[in-house]
Design a protein around this motif. Sequence first.
Motif, short mmCIF file in Angstrom:
data_model
loop_
_atom_site.label_atom_id
_atom_site.label_comp_id
_atom_site.label_asym_id
_atom_site.label_seq_id
_atom_site.Cartn_x
_atom_site.Cartn_y
_atom_site.Cartn_z
N GLY A 14 4.10 0.87 0.21
CA GLY A 14 4.94 1.67 -0.05
C GLY A 14 5.21 2.45 -1.16
N ARG A 15 6.34 2.88 -1.52
CA ARG A 15 6.82 4.03 -2.35
C ARG A 15 7.65 3.46 -4.01
N ASN A 16 7.80 3.91 -4.42
CA ASN A 16 8.97 3.60 -5.91
C ASN A 16 10.20 4.91 -5.77
N GLN A 17 10.97 4.97 -5.69
CA GLN A 17 12.09 5.69 -5.82
C GLN A 17 13.04 5.26 -7.00
N ALA A 18 13.70 6.27 -7.69
CA ALA A 18 14.49 5.65 -8.89
C ALA A 18 15.81 5.06 -8.91
N VAL A 19 17.02 4.46 -9.10
CA VAL A 19 18.11 3.98 -8.52
C VAL A 19 18.66 3.93 -10.15
N ALA A 56 -3.48 -6.63 2.97
CA ALA A 56 -2.69 -7.55 2.35
C ALA A 56 -3.58 -8.81 2.00
N ASP A 57 -5.26 -8.65 2.75
CA ASP A 57 -6.06 -9.94 2.40
C ASP A 57 -7.02 -8.87 1.37
N SER A 58 -7.16 -9.51 -0.07
CA SER A 58 -7.86 -9.03 -0.70
C SER A 58 -9.20 -9.04 -0.25
N ASN A 59 -9.85 -10.05 0.30
CA ASN A 59 -11.25 -10.28 0.84
C ASN A 59 -11.78 -10.19 2.22
N TRP A 60 -10.34 -8.95 2.59
CA TRP A 60 -11.01 -8.45 3.69
C TRP A 60 -11.23 -6.22 3.45
N THR A 61 -12.03 -5.87 4.06
CA THR A 61 -12.48 -4.31 3.69
C THR A 61 -12.84 -4.25 5.14
N PRO A 62 -13.46 -2.98 5.15
CA PRO A 62 -13.41 -2.29 6.56
C PRO A 62 -15.20 -2.65 6.14
N PRO A 63 -16.20 -2.28 7.31
CA PRO A 63 -17.20 -2.48 7.59
C PRO A 63 -17.84 -1.36 5.95
N GLY A 64 -18.91 -1.76 5.73
CA GLY A 64 -19.34 -0.82 4.67
C GLY A 64 -20.49 -0.20 5.69
N THR A 106 7.84 -1.90 0.28
CA THR A 106 6.74 -1.57 0.53
C THR A 106 6.63 -2.19 2.05
N ALA A 107 6.66 -1.40 2.94
CA ALA A 107 6.11 -1.32 4.53
C ALA A 107 5.34 -2.36 4.51
N THR A 108 5.55 -3.69 5.21
CA THR A 108 4.64 -4.81 6.46
C THR A 108 3.86 -4.42 7.20
N TRP A 109 2.75 -4.19 7.76
CA TRP A 109 2.37 -4.03 9.09
C TRP A 109 1.34 -4.53 10.08
N LYS A 110 1.97 -5.11 11.14
CA LYS A 110 0.74 -6.07 12.00
C LYS A 110 0.15 -5.38 12.29
N ILE A 111 -1.29 -6.08 11.99
CA ILE A 111 -2.42 -5.54 12.29
C ILE A 111 -3.10 -5.61 13.79
N THR A 163 -6.89 0.34 17.03
CA THR A 163 -6.51 0.06 16.71
C THR A 163 -4.81 0.14 16.31
N THR A 164 -4.06 -0.69 16.74
CA THR A 164 -2.26 -0.34 16.08
C THR A 164 -1.76 -1.50 15.38
N ALA A 165 -1.13 -0.34 14.46
CA ALA A 165 -0.35 -0.97 13.19
C ALA A 165 1.40 -1.48 13.86
N THR A 166 2.05 -2.05 14.04
CA THR A 166 2.86 -2.50 14.32
C THR A 166 4.22 -2.93 12.98
N PRO A 167 5.34 -2.04 12.58
CA PRO A 167 5.86 -2.66 11.63
C PRO A 167 6.18 -4.43 11.56
N SER A 168 6.54 -5.45 11.23
CA SER A 168 7.10 -6.07 10.75
C SER A 168 7.92 -6.69 9.81
#
Length: 328
Positions: A313-318, A61-69, A290-295, A224-229
Motif C-alpha cells: 500500500g501507499r499513502n496519498q494526500a487528501v 499478512a501473516d507475521s508468523n510466515w517468512t520466506p525460507p531463511g 493497501t491492496a491485498t493479494w492472494k498467493i 508463485t502467483t499473486a492475484t488481487p483480491s
Amino acid sequence: MAGAMVALATIVPAAAEDDYGRATGTAKHNDNATGTIGAQVKVRYSGSTHSGHGSGALTSADSNWTPPGCWYAPTYTSAEFRKVRQSIYFAVVHDPDGDDFRGEISDENQKYAKDEYHDGDKGRYWAAVQNPDAPYEEQWACDKPPFWVPQGKKPPVKEAVSPEILAGLAYQQIQVPGTRVSLAPAKASKVNLPTWVWLDKGRFKPVSVTASLSVPGFSISATTTATPSGLTIEAGTDDADLLPSSGTCPANSDGSIGREYTAGSADETPPCGVTYLRSSGDGTFDLRATATWKISWKGSDGTGGDLPDGQYGRNQAVKVREVQAVNR
C-alpha cells in the motif's frame, strides 16, 4: 574458523563459502534475476513483475510466515567438492592465524578422503544455502556440513530444496503495482459527503514469478502467483466513516475495485469510499490504500497450495474542505 573463510574467499573467488564449504546466496529483485546458491548451482527467476513508479514488494499478512531463511541444495559433484576441501586445507596451511583449526581441517579432509568423496558415483554433495534477505539467525539455522546424496535419492533433511521452498523464494521476488487510487471529488473532498474511491480494471492483474533450479540429474521449479483480491482504505483520521464500514473493498470480477464515479451518481452510496466528518484545514489527510493479494503456487512435481496473503500500500494526500456541495 574465521581465518579459513577469509583465505578461502581469495583462493576460490567463484564461490562464497563458509568454513564448511557451505554456499551462501544472493538475490536480485528484478525480472530474470539470478540468485547464486553455490559454485555450480543457481536459482533463476523469471516472470512478469511491475517496475514502474510506485511499485513494490509484497509484505506477508501473516507475521508468523517468512520466506525460507536457508535450505540445502545439490551444490558439488564429488570432484568439485574435493577441490573445495583441498582449497580450504591449503588456505589454512598458509594462514598465519590458522594454528587453532589447522588440525581440525586436516582431520575433516582425511575423513572425506577415506569415507566419502564418492569418486565416480552419480550424485552430488548437498550444501547449506543462506538467504541474505532473511534474519541472521534464520540464515544459519541450516548448520549441517555438506553431505552426499546419490542421484535419485531423497536428501535426509527436511530443509532440502523443494518446489515449496522455491515458491517462497519466488514470493520474495514479486513486485506489484502501486495503489494510487482515483478519487471523486478529484481536487478536494467535502465534509459529510462521500468520496468515491476506485481502481480501474486492467491495472491490477495476476502477477507470477517462477523460481527454478537445475543441475544434471536434478531439476525443479515453482511458480508463485499473486492475484488481487481487495483494497483496504484507511482515512488518515478517526473523524471519518468508511464505505463499506470494514474499510475493505473486494475486487470485482473484471479486476477493478470499487466503481468509477460518473455524472448522475451523486445520490448513490459508493461501493468503496470514505466520508470525512471534518475539514483538513490548511493541511491534508493521508489516505492509505493497501491492496491485498492472494498467493498460490504450483510446483514442477505437481505439488502446490497457498501461501499467506501479500499486502502492498501507499499513502496519498487528501484535502477536505468545509463546503456543502453535491457531486453532479
